[in-house]
Design a protein around this motif. Structure first.
Motif, short mmCIF file in Angstrom:
data_model
loop_
_atom_site.label_atom_id
_atom_site.label_comp_id
_atom_site.label_asym_id
_atom_site.label_seq_id
_atom_site.Cartn_x
_atom_site.Cartn_y
_atom_site.Cartn_z
N GLY A 48 -6.63 -4.24 17.14
CA GLY A 48 -7.92 -3.61 16.93
C GLY A 48 -9.07 -4.28 17.63
O GLY A 48 -10.21 -3.81 17.53
N GLY A 62 -11.44 -5.15 14.81
CA GLY A 62 -10.47 -5.55 13.80
C GLY A 62 -10.79 -6.89 13.17
O GLY A 62 -10.66 -7.08 11.95
N HIS A 118 -9.74 6.10 14.41
CA HIS A 118 -9.80 4.68 14.74
C HIS A 118 -8.46 4.25 15.31
O HIS A 118 -7.45 4.94 15.15
CB HIS A 118 -10.13 3.84 13.50
CG HIS A 118 -11.52 4.05 12.98
ND1 HIS A 118 -11.87 5.10 12.18
CD2 HIS A 118 -12.67 3.33 13.15
CE1 HIS A 118 -13.16 5.04 11.87
NE2 HIS A 118 -13.66 3.97 12.46
N LEU A 128 -5.86 -0.98 13.43
CA LEU A 128 -6.72 -1.43 12.33
C LEU A 128 -6.01 -1.34 10.99
O LEU A 128 -6.35 -2.08 10.05
CB LEU A 128 -8.01 -0.60 12.30
CG LEU A 128 -8.96 -0.77 13.49
CD1 LEU A 128 -10.17 0.14 13.33
CD2 LEU A 128 -9.40 -2.22 13.63
#
Length: 590
Positions: free
Chosen positions: A15, A19, A38, A42
């Motif tokens: 991420g 993240g 997204h 994540l």
């Protein structure tokens, strides 16, 4: 939306900086709402929380549901009215949250629905794109001409229905009942940022060598990209002008909902949030954070960040990157590359001599008894050294040479990199324009007080090829190709990185000037040869004229007997000498 996907095409390991930021914002066991598409990575970073994904795309919902996430498909209208979450994340913006099927709520309507979903004491993380960001200023195609499938809603400064800067966003957050908090500027791509920097620090620390290097590194793309001008140069100039946040491609803003009974420390203040987060290379290394402390900024690398092993074809015998070396305070100062460029543009030879001599002296103090450098200092180029007064320091000590290098080779490599950037970038400088990269490197070495030869520069180029190949994980063929490219760099080439129309035009102008110079030299050479040929023709004509005259013929008749007599005398002399030598040798034989 049954036949549509919003999941980002470009994805970052774990991420990326987003993240790492969410890992700090989300405590264990809390309820998290990911509103919009997204990066699926994540979900792994938020495995310690209860995650709900709000999507408008049915295929995306199926993909994330297969990963074990709870999914709500249908846009804001699909959210349960009686459910709230501790953390609501809209890091993809609000446009991708609302479905085109059904009643449209608009930007403010979607924001209000997400604000309602924030539990008391909860946090909202919202992304807002900048209509005047660096990515738009350098784009080859204008934003208003986008007719792709994703451009259903093209945002710009003309759209009063959505905010265009952090101040407007904070005003709308406050009007919706939230308390605005810190904001992060995201570079270089709104959809996949590799650098997040606190907006206040970005505006306040305009001379920070760390921020200079971070923005330049983030905006230095590949040669496949085509832009109007160099985004790295524009981002760094914006930083120095105090506009680093104003020209960021996007912002991530934090806001929280006050509790009915507020407790001390409630809210989204600075807390333990980092000052900056940067995705480090090569791929797979992870994210490095920068935190503010009592003694200044400090590096922080998570223990979970994997130690970079050699890439499939990399040779750790040359160089490698060890992110675990990023610990302790970050040296203050300005980036040496920036100071040298500034001095070159101003033709300030005194400052150039002071900086380069100080840099060479500092490298000399780091060398061992045999005059060799190792570790981070061996790779301390002008783009990784900060200067504070007369003090020099390595900015990022994670780039390390595995084998010691000669002091002159290290200096020549650093100066060659700077000379290549100076010439191919088209920067003005105080030296003659006919210098090639190696010649300018030798000149810079002389300014630094070191006598560098072209052989040393050639060895430095080979070291640069080996180091770059090791850090990129290139195989033997790739290393040979890279070495050939580096040896062929000339002042008329465009700089490395994205194909910039502005820099390509400057390279074309330099090539035209070089061709004009070569054409003038060729014309001068041709004129010289023509004049010499005419002189030879005149001489030949004179000889021919003289050879046909009566005096010439009489002279030949007089000279010919003399030549014959001279030849006969030489022959008689040789015969007499041979006979004398024979008579002398007869008694010796008896």
């Amino acid at each position: 939306m049954l036949a549509w996907s919003d999941l980002p095409e470009r994805r970052l390991a774990e991420g990326g900086p987003l993240g790492s930021l969410l890992a700090r914002l989300v405590p264990t066991g809390v309820r998290v709402l990911l509103a919009g598409p997204h990066d699926p990575a994540l979900l792994a970073r938020l495995a310690h929380a209860e995650v709900t994904c709000l999507l408008r795309s049915h295929p995306d919902g199926v993909t994330l549901a297969d990963r074990g996430a709870r999914v709500v498909v249908g846009g804001p209208a699909g959210l349960p009215a009686d459910e709230q979450w501790d953390v609501v994340v809209a890091a993809a913006g609000l446009d991708a949250v609302e479905s085109v099927e059904g009643n449209r709520l608009g930007w403010d309507g979607v924001l209000q629905r997400l604000v309602t979903a924030v539990a008391p004491g909860g946090t909202l993380l919202l992304r807002v794109d900048n209509p005047l960001g660096v990515h738009r200023l350098v784009a080859a195609s204008p934003w208003y001409a986008d007719r792709s499938d994703r451009a259903w809603s093209v945002g710009g400064v003309l759209d009063a229905g959505r905010p265009a800067n952090p101040a407007q966003v904070r005003a709308r957050l406050a009007a919706a009942g939230l308390r605005p908090g810190p904001a992060f500027a995201a570079y270089p791509d709104p959809d996949a940022p590799t650098v997040l920097v606190d907006a206040d620090e970005l505006e306040g620390r305009t001379t920070s060598g760390l921020l200079d290097a971070m923005l330049h590194g983030a905006c230095t793309g590949s040669r496949e990209a085509t832009v109007l001008q160099d985004p790295a140069r524009l981002a760094v100039d914006a930083l120095h002008a105090g506009l680093g946040s104003a020209l960021a491609p996007s912002w991530l803003l934090l806001a929280d909902r006050r509790r009915a009974d507020p407790t001390p420390g409630d809210g989204t203040g600075r807390g333990d949030l980092p000052v900056a987060l940067v995705q480090t290379g090569p791929p797979g290394v992870g994210v490095v954070e920068v935190h503010a402390g009592a003694d200044g900024w400090r590096w922080w690398a998570s223990a979970a960040t994997p130690r970079p092993e050699a890439a499939p074809f990399a040779s750790r015998e040359v160089a490698h990157r060890d992110v675990t070396a990023l610990h302790g305070p970050i040296p203050e100062g300005r980036l040496l590359r920036t100071l040298l460029l500034d001095a070159c543009l101003r033709r300030d030879l005194h400052t150039l001599r002071h900086l380069l001599h100080g840099y060479a002296t500092w490298l000399g103090t780091q060398a061992d008894a045999d005059g060799r450098l190792s570790g981070a200092t061996a790779l301390a180029g002008t783009d990784n050294v900060v200067v504070a007064g007369d003090e020099f320091a390595v900015l990022d000590p994670s780039w390390r040479a595995s084998a010691p290098l000669e002091l002159d080779v290290v200096l020549a490599r650093s100066l060659w990199r700077f000379a290549a950037a100076l010439l191919t970038g088209g920067y003005a400088h105080p030296w003659t324009s006919t210098l090639d990269v190696a010649g300018l490197t030798v000149v810079l070495g002389g300014v630094a007080g070191r006598d560098l030869s072209r052989a040393t520069v050639a060895a430095a180029v080979e070291a640069e090829a080996a180091i770059t190949a090791a850090l990129r994980g290139l195989d033997a063929e790739g290393r040979v190709r890279l070495a050939d490219e580096l040896r062929a760099v000339s002042p008329t080439d465009p700089p490395a990185g994205p194909r910039s129309y502005q820099q390509l035009r400057e390279a074309w102008l330099r090539q035209r000037e070089e061709m004009t110079r070569l054409a003038a030299l060729l014309k001068w050479t041709e004129d010289l040869l023509t004049s010499r040929e005419r002189a030879l023709r005149r001489a030949d004509a004179t000889i021919n004229l003289l050879s046909g005259s009566l005096s010439y013929r009489v002279g030949r008749l007089a000279i010919t007997p003399a030549r014959l007599a001279k030849r006969g005398a030489r022959a008689a002399k040789r015969r007499a000498t041979a006979a004398l030598n024979q008579r002398r040798s007869e008694p010796e034989q008896q």
